[in-house]
Design an enzyme around this catalytic site. Structure first.
Site, short mmCIF file in Angstrom:
data_model
loop_
_atom_site.label_atom_id
_atom_site.label_comp_id
_atom_site.label_asym_id
_atom_site.label_seq_id
_atom_site.Cartn_x
_atom_site.Cartn_y
_atom_site.Cartn_z
N GLU B 60 -20.50 15.91 -39.05
CA GLU B 60 -19.67 16.24 -37.89
C GLU B 60 -18.28 15.59 -37.90
O GLU B 60 -17.29 16.28 -37.62
CB GLU B 60 -20.41 15.92 -36.58
CG GLU B 60 -21.55 16.87 -36.25
CD GLU B 60 -22.87 16.49 -36.89
OE1 GLU B 60 -22.91 15.46 -37.59
OE2 GLU B 60 -23.88 17.19 -36.69
N HIS B 129 -30.10 16.67 -26.61
CA HIS B 129 -29.64 18.05 -26.82
C HIS B 129 -29.44 18.80 -25.49
O HIS B 129 -29.52 20.02 -25.46
CB HIS B 129 -30.63 18.84 -27.69
CG HIS B 129 -30.59 18.49 -29.14
ND1 HIS B 129 -31.11 17.33 -29.64
CD2 HIS B 129 -30.08 19.15 -30.20
CE1 HIS B 129 -30.94 17.30 -30.96
NE2 HIS B 129 -30.31 18.38 -31.33
#
Lengths: 350, 324
Positions: B60, B129
Site C-alpha cells: 500500500e 475492515h
C-alpha cells in the site's frame, strides 16, 4: 570577469580539462557549499534547526549525478544538498531556501530538507527516511509509458535500508522493468546508529539482487570508480533494467549540526576523515601533473561563488506572512481562512 | 433515465474519464484481472489493457508513492486502496508527501491523484475492515475529501475528482455498492464542493454524508408521518466543506442534528458541531446534537456491528426529542 576568472580562463585555454579535474571541481563545490551552510547555521542565519551536511559524501553525489542526463528526475533524502548542487542547482537559490527566504527555491517554505526544483527534475528532498523513494517508481512508470528515455533516481542514506518502503519500491521497479536507479549513500550512520548496529545484512546490494535488480556496492573514496559504476547502472536502467548502487563513505560530522557524535570515538572519526574523496581526487590530479596553484585558483573561485550565495541569502527578505495560506491547494482554489479572521467574524456578532 | 447501481456508476465514471483523458490510469491491488475487490473496475482491463489497469503487489505505501511520482510526471493516477482501514499503512505517503508537496515546494507542482477507497460497516467485516476514518483525511490540509451518498454522486463526484489539481481521497461506502437508482447522468451535476439539500423542512436540520444519508432520509420520512419536517443536508465533499449551505439552513430552523457513522470523539461530526455552535450561535434554540458511531471498535457480530453505528430509528428518535 574578475581577476580570478580571467586567470582561470587562461589556464583552461592553455590545456584540456581532465575528467577527474571536472569531478574534483564539482566535489569541491559541494564541500564548500556545505561548509558555508554550516557557517550560516553558526551565525544564526539559517532557518530552523534541521541541517544535515554531506561532507565526506561528495563522491556519491557527484559520481552518480555525472552519470545522469538532462531530463532525468530524482528525489533525495534530508542530506541532499550535494546531490541537488551536482544536478545543476543555483547555489544562491539553494542558500536562500536554506535560510528560509522568499527568494529561495521553495519561497522559504521548504528549507534544507524539502528543497526542490521541478525544472531540474528534482522531485523533492524528503525529511521522512525513505519517504521520497517510491516517487521514482511513478516517475519511471511515466517515463516508460511516454518513451522519454529518461531515468529516475532515488537517493537515500543507509538508514533507509531498514525501511519497508524501499523494498516495496525496488520490487515494483524490478517487476515492471522500470528505468529507475536506487542509490544508497552509506555514510555508516543512521543518525547515531552504525550500520552494523542496524542490520546483520551489511552487503547492501545483495538485497537488491534478491529482488531482481542490478546491485553493486562501491567504495566512495575514488569518485571515478563511483562515476564509472553509476554509468553502467544508469545505462542499464535506461533500457529498463533497474539498479541499486550503495556508495560507501564516511559522514565526517554529526547527524545534524547540534550532534557532537557521542556514539563514536575521536579515533574513529580521525580515521574516517582520512577517507576524503575530495583530497583523494586532488592528490590524483596533482599526480597527473597539475600544480597546487591551479587547484587553489579553482578552490578560490568556488569559495567566492559560495560567499556570494551567502550574501544573496542574507540580503533576501523573508516571505510575507500572507504567503502562509498560498499553495495549500491549487492556484485557483480558495485559500484557507486564517484563524484570526474567523475569530473576528464570530465575535463580530451583536 | 437509466437504472444503475452505485458500483456501476463508479465504473462508468472511470470508463468515461479514461476515454476522455489518456493520462488517467488505475493502480492498485486486484484492480485489473480481478476487477476490484468490490467489482468497481470489473471489465475495464478488457477495454484499456494492463498498462492502464496496473495490478500491484500488496504494498500500500508504494502504491500511493508510485501514484505520487506518476502524478508529478504528467499522469493522472487513480490509486485504489482496497479498504480505508489500510490508510494507516499509507499515511506517510498520503499525509507527509501527497498533501504537502505543493506547499513545501513553494507551489512548483501539484499532485493530481485520486485515491479511491471504501469504508464503513454493514458486512460483518470486523474491526479492521469496517471503519470510517475520514477524520484522518479531513485533519490534513492539502487533501480533498469526497464521500458520495447517491448513485448520481458516485458518478459525478468521481468525474469531478479527476479534474482537480490536488490529491482527492474518494471514500465510497461498502454498503452502498448495490444501491440502485434511476439516474440521468446527462443532467448537469451540482458543482464540486457544494452540499445538496436533499429535503426541505421547517422543524429540524439534519447534516450528514455518505451512507448515513440513506438512514437519515428513512428517518425523515418516518418523522414526516408524525408531522415533523426535516431539512436534510448531504455534504458530498468534506473538503471543500460547504459551510454556507449549513449556515443558511440552520439559521432558518435553529435545531440541528449532525449524523456520522464514524466514532464520535474527535470525528467529523465534532468539527461540524463546533462550527455550527460557533458560527450560528445566535440562531440556535437547542444544543447541536451529534449522532455518531460508538467509541469502540466494530465487531463481527451483526448485532453488535449494527448497534455501534447510527440507525434510522435512533436518528428518528433523537430528532423527535430535539424537536419536542
Amino acid at each position: 570577469m574578475n581577476m580570478t576568472e580571467i586567470k582561470l580562463k587562461h589556464i583552461h585555454d592553455a590545456r584540456t580539462n581532465s575528467r577527474l579535474e571536472d569531478l574534483y571541481r564539482q566535489m569541491r563545490r559541494v564541500r564548500t557549499f556545505e561548509e558555508r551552510v554550516g557557517e550560516l547555521f553558526v551565525r544564526g542565519q539559517s532557518a530552523g534547526s534541521m541541517l544535515h551536511l554531506s561532507i565526506g559524501e561528495e563522491s556519491a553525489a557527484v559520481g552518480v549525478c555525472s552519470a545522469m542526463k538532462e531530463g532525468d528526475s530524482f528525489t533525495t533524502h534530508h542530506r541532499g544538498h550535494g546531490i541537488f548542487l551536482s544536478r545543476g542547482a543555483n547555489p544562491n537559490l539553494m542558500m536562500a531556501e536554506i535560510a528560509g527566504k522568499e527568494t529561495g527555491y521553495c519561497k522559504g517554505k521548504g528549507g534544507s530538507m524539502h528543497i526542490a526544483d521541478m525544472g531540474l527534475g528534482h522531485l523533492g528532498a524528503n525529511a521522512i527516511v525513505g519517504g521520497g523513494i517510491p516517487a521514482v517508481v511513478g516517475a519511471g512508470l511515466a517515463a516508460k509509458r511516454g518513451k522519454t528515455g529518461a531515468i529516475s533516481v532515488a537517493f537515500f542514506g543507509d538508514g533507509a535500508m531498514q525501511q519497508g518502503i524501499l523494498y516495496e519500491s525496488m520490487n515494483m521497479a524490478a517487476l515492471w522493468d522500470l528505468p529507475v536507479l536506487f542509490v544508497c549513500i552509506n555514510n555508516q550512520y543512521g543518525m547515531g546508529t552504525r550500520i552494523d548496529q542496524a542490520t546483520k545484512a551489511t552487503n547492501l546490494h545483495e538485497r537488491a539482487i534478491a529482488l531482481g535488480l542490478n546491485g553493486i556496492s562501491v567504495d566512495g573514496l575514488n569518485v571515478e570508480t563511483v562515476q564509472e559504476t553509476a554509468q553502467k547502472l544508469t545505462d542499464d536502467a535506461r533500457v529498463g533494467k533497474p539498479g541499486f548502487l550503495a556508495v560507501s563513505c564516511y559522514r565526517f560530522f554529526g547527524h545534524a549540526r547540534m550532534d557532537k557524535s557521542p556514539y563514536r570515538s575521536e579515533e574513529e572519526e580521525t580515521e574516517g576523515r582520512k577517507r576524503d574523496p575530495v583530497l583523494f581526487a586532488r592528490d590524483n590530479i596533482i599526480k597527473e601533473g597539475v600544480s597546487d596553484e591551479v587547484l587553489d585558483i579553482i578552490d578560490q573561485s568556488i569559495s567566492d561563488e559560495m560567499d556570494s550565495a551567502i550574501d544573496f541569502a542574507i540580503s533576501s527578505s523573508p516571505p510575507p506572512l500572507s504567503s502562509m495560506f498560498r499553495d495549500v491547494y491549487g492556484p485557483n482554489e480558495p485559500e484557507p481562512e486564517p484563524v484570526q479572521t474567523r475569530i473576528n467574524r464570530i465575535l463580530a456578532r451583536e | 433515465m437509466v437504472e444503475l447501481t452505485y458500483r456501476d456508476a463508479l465504473r462508468q465514471a472511470l470508463y468515461d474519464a479514461m476515454i476522455e483523458d489518456e493520462s488517467i490510469f488505475i493502480i492498485g491491488e486486484e484492480v485489473g484481472r480481478y476487477g476490484g475487490a468490490y467489482g468497481v473496475t470489473k471489465g475495464l482491463i478488457d477495454k484499456f489493457g494492463p498498462e492502464r489497469l496496473l495490478d500491484t503487489p500488496i504494498s500500500e505505501p508504494a502504491i500511493i508513492g508510485t501514484a505520487i511520482g506518476a502524478a508529478m510526471s504528467g499522469l493522472r493516477p487513480v490509486a485504489e486502496l482496497m479498504y480505508v482501514d489500510f490508510i494507516g499503512m499509507t499515511m506517510d505517503q498520503l499525509g507527509n508527501q501527497a498533501a504537502k508537496i505543493r506547499y513545501m515546494f513553494g507551489g512548483q507542482i501539484g499532485v493530481p491523484l485520486v485515491l479511491r477507497t471504501q469504508g464503513g460497516a454493514g458486512r460483518s467485516a470486523g474491526a479492521q475492515h469496517s471503519q470510517s476514518l475520514e477524520a484522518f483525511i479531513m485533519h490534513t490540509p492539502g487533501l480533498r475529501l469526497a464521500m458520495p451518498a447517491t448513485v448520481s454522486d458516485a458518478y459525478h463526484l468521481l468525474r469531478q475528482s479527476l479534474t482537480k489539481p490536488d490529491p482527492v481521497v474518494f471514500i465510497e461506502h461498502k454498503s452502498l455498492y448495490s444501491l440502485k437508482e434511476d439516474v440521468d447522468l446527462s443532467i448537469e451535476p451540482l458543482p464540486w464542493g457544494k452540499a445538496a439539500v436533499r429535503r426541505h423542512g421547517s422543524d429540524i436540520v439534519i447534516v450528514t454524508y455518505s451512507r448515513q444519508l440513506q438512514f437519515v432520509m428513512q428517518a425523515a420520512q418516518a418523522l414526516s408521518k408524525q408531522n415533523i419536517e426535516a431539512t436534510v443536508i448531504d455534504l458530498r465533499t468534506l473538503n471543500p466543506l460547504d459551510f454556507d449551505t449549513i449556515r443558511k439552513e440552520v439559521e432558518k430552523v435553529g435545531k440541528v442534528l449532525v449524523v456520522s457513522e464514524a466514532v464520535l470523539t474527535s470525528g467529523v461530526a465534532s468539527e461540524l458541531s463546533a462550527r455550527i455552535s460557533e458560527e450560528c450561535f445566535d440562531y440556535l434554540t437547542d444544543p447541536v446534537v451529534r449522532v455518531a458511531g460508538e467509541d469502540c471498535p466494530i465487531s463481527v457480530s451483526a448485532d453488535l456491528e449494527a448497534g455501534s453505528i447510527p440507525s434510522p430509528k435512533v436518528i428518528e428518535e433523537t430528532a423527535k426529542r430535539l424537536v419536542m
